[in-house]
Design an enzyme around this catalytic site. Structure first.
Site, mmCIF file in Angstrom:
data_model
loop_
_atom_site.group_PDB
_atom_site.id
_atom_site.type_symbol
_atom_site.label_atom_id
_atom_site.label_comp_id
_atom_site.label_asym_id
_atom_site.label_seq_id
_atom_site.Cartn_x
_atom_site.Cartn_y
_atom_site.Cartn_z
ATOM 1 C CB THR A 67 17.522 51.552 43.503
ATOM 2 O OG1 THR A 67 16.531 51.026 42.603
ATOM 3 C CG2 THR A 67 17.143 51.232 44.931
ATOM 4 C CB SER A 68 14.469 55.954 41.139
ATOM 5 O OG SER A 68 15.584 56.667 40.671
ATOM 6 C CD GLN A 69 8.433 57.160 45.594
ATOM 7 O OE1 GLN A 69 9.034 58.236 45.670
ATOM 8 N NE2 GLN A 69 7.183 57.022 45.994
#
Length: 201
Positions: A67-69
């Protein structure tokens, strides 16, 4: 790096309305610089910290999904310039969190189609999306480079994976005036790109 400015109201509202903890219950934490990982339970503090979290590793011990920043996600969401009622194609489903944010931004009259070649990821993402009540988001298994013709054409296309070129399928499935956002991978660096389709053919 975290954003040092206020988010666009539409993006801020999406982050406030879509709880990240519904999409990440556990993640992989790297043991030093090795390729060994510990699967740990996600704390509320960790989930809402501005960091990417690895949610899947492959047999070689390399991250295969995350899950991206959130600050990076916010930049992409702002670049998309989404409007209510739009049709969006996302390449790379991850946990489903980004698709849920997209769904919140296009509203009940809009729709988000998120595709991924990993069927297990798609199944887990759909469970997360259902739990979060993201009724206008559909996660489907498929080859992202082929797009998804069933729901085309799209007003916006977001790729969460790095690309070296824009596949013809994406160009044809994007409406004239539509916008594509993603990361362009060169032999020197990864560049953030935002392009609009001006040629209808």
């Amino acid at each position: 790096q975290s954003l040092r400015r206020a988010l666009a109201p539409q993006v801020r509202n999406a982050f406030l309305q879509v709880p990240r903890h519904l999409f990440v219950q556990e993640y992989y934490q790297q043991q030093g610089k090795s390729l060994n990982w510990d699967l740990v339970q996600a704390t509320t503090e960790q989930i809402y910290h501005d960091e990417a979290l690895v949610t899947q590793i492959d047999k070689r011990g390399m991250p295969s999904s995350s899950t991206s920043q959130p600050s990076v996600m916010a930049i992409q969401l702002e670049a998309l310039a989404l409007e209510q009622g739009q049709q969006v194609l996302e390449i790379g489903v991850g946990t489903g969190y980004n698709a849920a944010l997209l769904g919140k931004m296009v509203g009940d009259t809009g729709q988000v189609i998120s595709i991924d070649i990993d069927e297990d990821l798609v199944e887990r993402a759909m469970q997360h999306l259902t739990r979060a009540g993201a009724h206008n988001v559909i996660a489907l298994p498929g080859d992202g480079f082929l797009g998804e013709t069933t729901y085309a054409p799209y007003d916006r296309l977001l790729t969460t994976c790095s690309i070296r070129s824009i596949p013809d399928a994406w160009f044809h499935q994007l409406k004239p005036g539509g916008r594509l956002v993603g990361n362009w991978l060169t032999h020197l660096a990864s560049l953030f790109v935002c392009v609009e389709k001006t040629n209808p053919n």
